[in-house]
Design an enzyme around this catalytic site. Structure first.
Site, PDB file in Angstrom:
ATOM      1  CG  PHE B 235      -1.821  -1.234   1.277  1.00 50.82           C
ATOM      2  CD1 PHE B 235      -2.624  -1.614   0.225  1.00 50.82           C
ATOM      3  CD2 PHE B 235      -1.799  -2.030   2.416  1.00 50.82           C
ATOM      4  CE1 PHE B 235      -3.398  -2.772   0.299  1.00 50.82           C
ATOM      5  CE2 PHE B 235      -2.564  -3.189   2.494  1.00 50.82           C
ATOM      6  CZ  PHE B 235      -3.366  -3.559   1.433  1.00 50.82           C
ATOM      7  CB  ILE B 586     -10.176  -5.006 -17.147  1.00 48.05           C
ATOM      8  CG1 ILE B 586     -10.861  -3.677 -16.778  1.00 48.05           C
ATOM      9  CG2 ILE B 586     -10.065  -5.927 -15.935  1.00 48.05           C
ATOM     10  CD1 ILE B 586     -10.107  -2.804 -15.790  1.00 48.05           C
ATOM     11  CD  GLU B 662      -2.010   4.115  -6.199  1.00 52.65           C
ATOM     12  OE1 GLU B 662      -1.647   3.860  -7.361  1.00 52.65           O
ATOM     13  OE2 GLU B 662      -1.374   4.835  -5.432  1.00 52.65           O
TER      14      GLU B 662
END
Lengths: 331, 696
Positions: B235, B586, B662
């Site tokens: 993260f 994607i 994100e």
């Protein structure tokens, strides 16, 4: 973590005798709290006497219709016991509101009663804490204390402490007038659970009235003939200590409160039996107004800190709602 | 070579999944260095600011099993070029709470940790200055903010437009300090062979860590190898080097043995960064139809005294909505805190909480549906750069999300719906994140039997890179998945930037595609068959998309949530949510869904729980473990409907892939706070939405 010896004994009496000779030793139950505290350097026993399999892991019927819970009964087993679920729902609900499935499998009844506060100053050896290091002060008093006590704190002197007791189960047991059976170096004794935990007074290092070497062997539940429930408030839906919790039992006859038990969690150094509220309610009409007045009577003694004043209206609301739910009222 | 169906986009299950589930995928702590491992434990400062006046390691040194105690007095000297918190044990000055002031190397972790108590440290402490306020006189404007953005942007006459606007909103929003808390603690295992260092390490980009180790120890690239095939989340906290990597290498050099250092959860609250708290004043001016005339977003945040980290909090506001008059600013306070770092969508995450809350407030003031308000302010071009969008599908995300969620007919009034004791509301917010491509090299080899080896120093920190990048390679090479072996997570592999800024797959994937094209061209020139001893091609992408100057490149999304607030207790639950994203291509439907879902859950967690509580007197983060720092549990996560639009973008990169690591978190907290307001009529402008705030 400090090095320690690990000991097992053939029976509870031997374990008690062993620990009595070890002033720096401790009993080990499920270890779900003690081992964490040892890793943090908060607890530094030089000997651990493992009692998890020494005390009974059985829940048995008592002649008076009550139940005897062996100190070794895992929290998960106790919550799942049919007699507990049917006759003492407040206890089953309190147990299931605590910790996680894995922890409840491991944690014992005796150990649950003796778990220590999760105050962030207590669990950090680099900070002042009169509970962990008597005389060092209370870091939480003017520090981060949003989830600390609103009742029964000590604000000044070597006893200064604003921590709460973390157990859910204990709150239910206090409402149920449970009796704690103890084996010590001088033999057996029993005490009402309300006399087990103590307010910080001038010595917050002592959470309970037990003496060194005394071992909880069982908890007796007297029969309960009124509906009961547990309500726990927390900002996270699971796996969090209570902001405030309420264990309540209530019987209403002809619209009047015939019997009531009320205990609060997350508000004090002990599970908090709300005697003032109970006395206010007994014999009064079972109305929202009366419930609010009862909560108010209990919380009149509250002395909230800078950042936890919300617990007063929160506790009042939860008491009222829980009693309304038990009385079948809606609003 | 045969042509097969594309596997790009397919929901291929994780290639690395079985090994991870079985526990056979070696994370940094589980690597085998080929010799017995020694352990490192840390002594940390208990003050925020001051100087060590006495440091006595003798009791620790005398502990059986202790090999060395490193202190500022005896630690090897590191290069003076190191900055921020990396010059570990180089001075007696203390700059933040938790700074490493000594380190114990021992035969076991138990001995090392126990011996930490045997290091006596005394300090001359100064009063810590840790409290961020918007009225601090020492706030300053940094030269620029993160990711190279300008500190301020000013277009037109904002104050004039606000003063004449038909309707205005002027509100201040606050977000607390937060900590990244990946599940795998930061771990480094170091071994020296002569003057060559091998570091098995949990990070988001081995080359990034390698660079700082080269600097620290004066080594060449050939002398430092960082190996990180499996990483348990980051993260952002594993993007850059932190003190532990330097310490592990330093200790290994001193004792001449392999040393491992696994931070404790508590240590992660001081040694690997955090997200700065923010105070954000947002002012919006609009005409009576809801068309924005002015947007002002002024941010105050903190950084460390020893390192400037200027979070780019207001930059999303520069692209979201049309308005002729606009202003964004960032001001910092240098405090006695550990250096902040990037945490999932740094900038966009706190910034969009403020902007998207303010848009909700404006919608209410105008009596306009908040979805409609956003659509009315859709900018045809980037409103500050004045260039066209490479693609922008925010309106479609809002409309699709509204349809899937059942938004139509929503009662605009707050605080009027109940279900038993629950106050019920719904909220919406938009999301955006920049799309970028970074330099990445790649090497692809084919052997005589037609087996392909793809080598690139990409990272899989749980995102799905192992799988998605293999899919990209298989398609680019026109072969099946099973014919491609991918190697990532090793600084010996061709250079690539780390997993961060949602640039990973956009950059690594582009490098793989271009290199594969070269290889296929070579193969065709050889008649379509690999030579018996194989063939290797080196390629890659040089950096940003060549179209990055001509186009504004961003992904967009929209979140819709149902929020329930207990009227008695202020407890908040979010039983259902719909998120729709438009992020170009994607690559893997399964891992992409996990990324979007995980991002949203982290935003939900931010809205309801996450808050690093700092003691203003002692200066430390008090709730420095997962018992105190609450993250959403499964029980907090209701039904979440994740979907995405088919969006083609020919400009962003070779794959038309915008990056999805994100955007899921961006705006999610605003949607929940907006739903909270709709449920209760209370506008909570400071996260998280904890029950105490219900009783204000």
């Amino acid at each position: 973590m400090k090095e320690f010896r690990y000991e097992r004994s053939p029976d509870p009496a031997a374990a008690v005798a062993l620990l009595a000779r070890e002033p720096g030793g401790a009993f080990l139950g499920g270890g779900t709290n003690l081992v964490d505290l040892m890793k943090l350097g908060v607890a530094t026993p030089d000997v651990l006497v493992d009692v998890r399999e020494l005390t009974s892991a059985e829940v048995s019927d008592l002649p008076d219709g009550g139940l005897r819970i062996g100190a070794g009964v895992p929290n998960a087993d106790l919550a799942a016991d049919r007699r507990v679920r049917e006759r003492y729902p407040v206890l089953a609900q309190a147990l299931l509101a605590g910790a996680s499935g894995q922890l409840r499998n491991r944690a014992t009844t005796g150990g649950n009663l003796l778990q220590r506060t999760r105050c962030g100053y207590f669990t950090d050896v680099t900070r002042p804490c009169n509970k962990r290091s008597p005389g060092s002060g209370c870091g939480a008093l003017h520090g981060v204390h949003r989830n600390h006590a609103i009742l029964g704190q000590t604000f000044e002197g070597p006893g200064a402490c604003v921590a709460t007791h973390p157990s859910d189960m204990a709150v239910a047991l206090v409402a149920l007038d449970a009796v704690v059976r103890v084996l010590g170096p001088d033999g057996e004794r029993s005490l009402p659970i309300g006399e087990l935990h103590r307010l910080p007074g001038n010595d917050p290092s002592r959470d309970t009235t037990l003496r060194h070497g005394e071992l909880i062997t069982a908890v007796d539940l007297p029969p309960l003939d009124l509906p009961s429930r547990y309500r726990k408030v927390r900002e996270r839906a699971s796996y969090a200590f209570a902001l405030v919790s309420v264990a309540a039992a209530l019987r209403v006859e002809d619209g009047v409160v015939a019997d009531v038990r009320l205990a609060l969690g997350g508000v004090a150094h002990t599970p908090w039996r709300a005697r003032a509220a109970e006395e206010t309610l007994l014999g009064r009409p079972a109305t929202e107004e009366a419930f609010a007045a009862a909560a108010g009577a209990e919380l009149a003694a509250a002395t909230p800190l800078r950042d936890n004043g919300f617990k007063v209206p929160l506790a009042r609301n939860v008491v009222v709602r829980t009693l309304l739910d038990l009385s079948g009222g809606t609003r | 070579m045969t042509t097969i169906d594309r596997v790009l986009g397919a929901g291929i299950e994780r290639i690395d999944g079985p090994a991870k589930v079985r526990g056979s995928a070696p994370y940094a702590f589980e690597q085998d260095p080929g010799e017995p491992i020694t352990h490192l434990a840390l002594v940390q400062s208990t003050i925020n600011r001051g100087r060590i006046t006495r440091l006595d390691p003798s009791a620790a040194e005398a502990t059986p099993g202790v090999l060395a105690v490193l202190t500022p007095a005896n630690a090897p000297r590191l290069s003076g070029e190191l900055t921020a918190d990396l010059p570990v044990l180089q001075s007696l000055d203390v700059h933040y709470q938790g700074q490493v002031v000594a380190a114990v190397v021992a035969e076991t972790s138990e001995i090392a940790r126990a011996a930490v108590g045997g290091v006596r440290v005394e300090y001359a402490a100064e009063e810590p200055d840790v409290t961020l306020r918007a009225d601090r006189p020492d706030l300053y404007a940094p030269a620029q903010v993160m990711a190279g953005f300008a500190t301020d942007s000013v277009i037109g006459d904002v104050d004039g437009a606000l003063s004449t606007a038909a309707v205005t909103v002027d509100a201040t929003y606050e977000t607390p300090a937060q900590h990244n808390n990946p599940i795998e603690m930061h771990t480094s295992m170091a071994r020296w062979d002569g003057d060559s260092l091998t570091l098995w390490d949990a990070n988001q980009g081995p080359h990034t860590i390698q660079r700082d180790l080269m600097t620290a120890f004066g080594l060449t690239a050939g002398q430092v190898r960082v190996i990180s095939p499996y990483v348990g989340g980051g993260f952002g906290s594993k993007a850059f080097a932190h003190p532990h990597q330097i310490l592990a290498a330093m200790a290994a050099r001193v004792v001449g043995r392999t040393v491992v250092l696994e931070l404790t959860r508590q240590q992660m609250f001081s040694l690997v960064g955090h997200r700065t708290p923010t105070i954000q004043r947002v002012r919006l001016g609009a005409d009576s139809e809801g068309r924005l005339t002015a947007i002002s977003h002024e941010v105050v945040e903190h950084t460390a005294r020893i390192a400037e980290f200027a979070e780019q909090t207001a930059t999303a506001t520069r692209v979201m909505y049309a308005a002729p008059h606009r202003r964004t600013t960032h001001r910092l306070a240098r405090l006695d805190v550990p250096p902040p770092t990037i945490m999932r969508a740094p900038g966009e995450t706190p910034g969009m909480f403020a902007l998207e809350s303010a848009m909700d407030e404006l919608a209410h003031t105008l009596g306009i549906d908040p979805v409609e308000l956003r659509i009315r302010n859709e900018p045809p071009r980037d409103p500050e750069r004045d260039v066209p969008w490479s693609s922008r599908s925010l309106v479609e995300c809002l409309r699709t999300g509204a349809e899937r969620f059942g938004w139509a007919g929503r009662d605009l009034r707050p605080g009027v719906r109940t279900d038993g004791r629950w106050l019920v509301g719904t909220g919406v917010a938009a999301a955006t994140y920049p799309s970028r491509r970074r330099k990445a090299d790649c090497r692809i080899s084919v052997d005589g039997r037609g087996r392909y080896l793809v080598e690139i120093d990409g990272s899989d920190i749980g995102t799905g890179t192992w799988t998605a990048l293999t899919q990209i390679a298989a398609d680019a090479l026109h072969v099946g998945l099973g014919e491609v072996e991918l190697r990532i997570g090793d600084s010996r592999l061709p250079f690539a930037g780390g997993a961060g800024g949602s640039t990973g797959l956009a950059s690594w994937g582009s490098a793989v595609v271009l290199t594969a094209r070269q290889l296929r061209a070579r193969l065709e020139s050889l008649g379509g068959q690999p030579p018996p001893d194989g063939l290797t091609v080196d390629g890659g992408v040089p950096g940003p998309s060549p179209h990055a100057e001509q186009y504004s490149m961003h992904s967009f999304g929209a979140h819709f949530v149902e929020v329930r607030v207990d009227a008695d207790t202020g407890e908040v639950r979010v039983p259902r949510a719909t998120s729709v994203y438009a992020a170009g291509t994607i690559a893997n439907a399964t891992t992409a869904r996990s990324q979007f879902l995980g991002g949203f859950c982290m935003g939900l967690s931010m809205a309801l729980h996450e808050e690093s509580l700092q003691d203003e007197h002692f200066g430390h983060f008090v709730n420095h473990d997962l018992a105190g720092y609450h993250i959403a549990t499964n029980a907090d996560v209701g039904e979440i409907d994740i979907s995405w639009l088919d969006e083609e973008d020919p400009w962003v990169n070779e794959l038309g892939l915008k990056g999805i690591g994100e955007i899921g978190i961006v705006g999610a907290a605003a949607a929940v706070a907006n739903g909270y307001w709709h449920a209760t009529g209370r506008r909570i402008r400071d996260l998280p939405l904890t029950p105490d705030k219900f009783f204000r």
